[in-house]
Every structure is written in C-alpha cells, then in structure tokens.
Design an enzyme around this catalytic site. Structure first.
Site, short mmCIF file in Angstrom:
data_model
loop_
_atom_site.label_atom_id
_atom_site.label_comp_id
_atom_site.label_asym_id
_atom_site.label_seq_id
_atom_site.Cartn_x
_atom_site.Cartn_y
_atom_site.Cartn_z
N GLY A 1 0.79 -1.23 0.00
CA GLY A 1 0.00 0.00 0.00
C GLY A 1 0.82 1.28 0.00
O GLY A 1 0.37 2.31 0.48
N ASN B 1 1.45 3.07 -2.58
CA ASN B 1 0.72 4.04 -3.41
C ASN B 1 -0.44 4.65 -2.64
O ASN B 1 -0.71 5.84 -2.74
CB ASN B 1 0.22 3.38 -4.70
CG ASN B 1 1.31 3.33 -5.76
OD1 ASN B 1 1.64 4.34 -6.36
ND2 ASN B 1 1.89 2.16 -5.94
N LYS C 1 -9.61 -13.28 -9.50
CA LYS C 1 -10.83 -12.49 -9.58
C LYS C 1 -11.65 -12.78 -8.32
O LYS C 1 -11.26 -13.60 -7.50
CB LYS C 1 -11.64 -12.85 -10.83
CG LYS C 1 -12.08 -14.31 -10.86
CD LYS C 1 -12.96 -14.61 -12.06
CE LYS C 1 -13.46 -16.05 -11.97
NZ LYS C 1 -14.39 -16.42 -13.03
N MET D 1 -4.58 -7.00 -6.82
CA MET D 1 -4.09 -8.03 -7.72
C MET D 1 -5.17 -8.96 -8.26
O MET D 1 -4.92 -10.13 -8.49
CB MET D 1 -2.98 -8.83 -7.01
CG MET D 1 -1.76 -8.00 -6.75
SD MET D 1 -1.16 -7.25 -8.31
CE MET D 1 0.26 -6.36 -7.74
N ARG D 2 -6.37 -8.43 -8.44
CA ARG D 2 -7.43 -9.23 -9.07
C ARG D 2 -8.02 -8.44 -10.23
O ARG D 2 -8.02 -7.21 -10.22
CB ARG D 2 -8.53 -9.56 -8.07
CG ARG D 2 -8.03 -10.52 -7.00
CD ARG D 2 -9.13 -10.83 -6.03
NE ARG D 2 -8.58 -11.44 -4.84
CZ ARG D 2 -8.77 -12.72 -4.50
NH1 ARG D 2 -9.50 -13.52 -5.24
NH2 ARG D 2 -8.23 -13.19 -3.40
N ASN E 1 -6.42 2.68 -12.21
CA ASN E 1 -5.43 1.69 -11.76
C ASN E 1 -4.04 2.25 -12.04
O ASN E 1 -3.86 3.04 -12.96
CB ASN E 1 -5.61 0.39 -12.55
CG ASN E 1 -4.61 -0.69 -12.13
OD1 ASN E 1 -4.33 -0.86 -10.94
ND2 ASN E 1 -4.05 -1.40 -13.10
N HIS F 1 -0.15 0.90 -12.89
CA HIS F 1 0.55 -0.31 -13.30
C HIS F 1 2.02 0.02 -13.55
O HIS F 1 2.32 1.03 -14.18
CB HIS F 1 -0.09 -0.89 -14.57
CG HIS F 1 0.55 -2.18 -14.97
ND1 HIS F 1 0.30 -3.36 -14.29
CD2 HIS F 1 1.46 -2.47 -15.92
CE1 HIS F 1 1.04 -4.33 -14.84
NE2 HIS F 1 1.74 -3.80 -15.83
#
Ligand code: GAR
Length: 208
Positions: free
Chosen positions: A16, A18, A69, A96-97, A113, A115
């Site tokens: 976490g 970010n 997921k 991570m889903r 998001n 990346h």
C-alpha cells in the site's frame, strides 16, 4: 460552504505504498479528495493498517475460491461498501485481481489503476522483471481507467523510467515506485478537477 472533497475509495492487496502516497497528498492538502474507505482481499495486508491508524474505514473481502478475480457476490459486496461510503472514484493501488462486471458497472468510468510498466507493454505480474528479462532500455508506469481487460483501459498519465545497466528487479521496481507515488496523485487530481474526458481509447486532458 465549500464544495465537498471528492470521496475516494482505495482497493489494494499488499504493502500500500501508493495508497500511502495518496493519503499523504490528501493530508498535505495537495488533493481535493478524501480517502473514505480502504478495501483489501488480503486480511493482513499492510494497506489496511495504513487506513486504520488514520481512523479511515478498512474492510477485508472474505475468502474467495479464485486467485485472480472475485466471485460476483463478493464483488457486489465490495461495490456496496463503496456506494455506502459515498465513494465517487475508486483507485486500485496494487489490487491483484481482475475487476469484473459488478464493480465495472457500479463505477463505470470511475475506476483508476496504476501499473508498473509503460502499457501496453508488460501487463500482468512483476512487470519490472518482465521489462528487465526482455532487455528493455526503458520501463515506467501508467495510470489508466479500468476496463474488463487485464491492466487495460484508456491511459491517463505515463512516465518513463530508464533501465540502468546494473539494475536488479528490486532496484528498478524501487525507482518505478518513486515515480508512481507522484504520478498517481497527479492523475487523481486531474479526475477530481473534472479535467479528464474519455474519448474511445483516448483520455483528453483539459487545461486548468
Ligand atoms: C505497484 O507497483 C503497482 O503499480 C503494482 O503493484 C504495486 C503495489 O505496490 N500493480 C500492479 O502490478 C497491477 N497490475 P503498493 O502496494 O506498495 O502500492
């Protein structure tokens, strides 16, 4: 009375950092936003503790049968938590889903998001390592709106990070993260200022 700050929900699976950068930018008054809920699919993820110690609501998604997921009913519960908290923008920060229909429908055009690559290069896991293994000379990071793909959707901001001769996966990821911690708050600010317009695959950024 001034306009209420944009209500932000953060989803993450890990450390976490970010989320921390976003929280600190809010605390410094650099973002017209407020984090109102942090949600994780990992019970002991440090990201939850970052929220709790600030008195921000922290929720953990119960166990899932899948790794990549969530079951639709679990994702519907996440959407409900976000709605109940009054969330206007969802920021995935190391979540991570793959996001599926319940969340995409509930927050259409309102999920970002981050990346750790220059998309569309190197989607998926450990992108900095993918870049090193490929022999790329330039890595980087991307903030994008989320669609049904994996690390896909209209790009808001990108920044390059040169790969150095002696880089290891850890040193490269660290330099990418330093940029992430600046780039994500900047993208959230643009959204909060209503300066982003999605036109097909492209995001137009209007001047302030
Ligand atoms: C970040 O580098 C983020 O870009 C990446 O996970 C890390 C999470 O770090 N996300 C992805 O790879 C998404 N496909 P953090 O928990 O310290 O923010």
């Amino acid at each position: 009375m001034g306009k209420q700050r944009l209500q932000l929900g953060v989803l993450g699976s890990g450390s976490g950092t970010n989320c921390e950068a976003i929280l600190q930018a809010c605390e410094r008054g650099e973002l017209p936003t407020e984090v109102v809920i942090v949600i994780s699919d990992v019970a002991d993820a440090p990201i939850l503790e970052r929220a709790r110690r600030r008195g921000i609501r922290a929720e953990c998604i119960g166990p899932s049968r899948f790794k990549t997921k969530l079951e639709p009913e679990l994702e519907e519960r996440v959407a409900q938590w976000l709605r109940d908290a009054g969330v206007e923008l969802v920021a995935l920060a190391g979540y991570m889903r793959v996001v599926k229909t319940p969340l995409l429908r509930a927050f259409a055009g309102r999920i970002l998001n981050i990346h750790p690559s220059l998309l569309p290069a190197f989607p998926g896991l450990h992108s900095w390592e993918q870049a090193l293994n490929y022999g790329a000379k330039v890595a980087g990071c991307t903030v994008h709106f989320v669609n049904e793909g994996v690390d896909a959707g209209p790009i808001v901001l990108q920044e390059a990070v040169p790969v150095r001769e002696n880089d290891t996966p850890a040193t490269l990821h660290q330099r990418i993260q330093e940029v992430e911690h600046r780039l994500y708050p900047a993208a959230i600010r643009l959204f909060a200022e209503d300066r982003l317009k999605i036109e097909g695959p492209r995001v137009r950024i209007s001047k302030s």
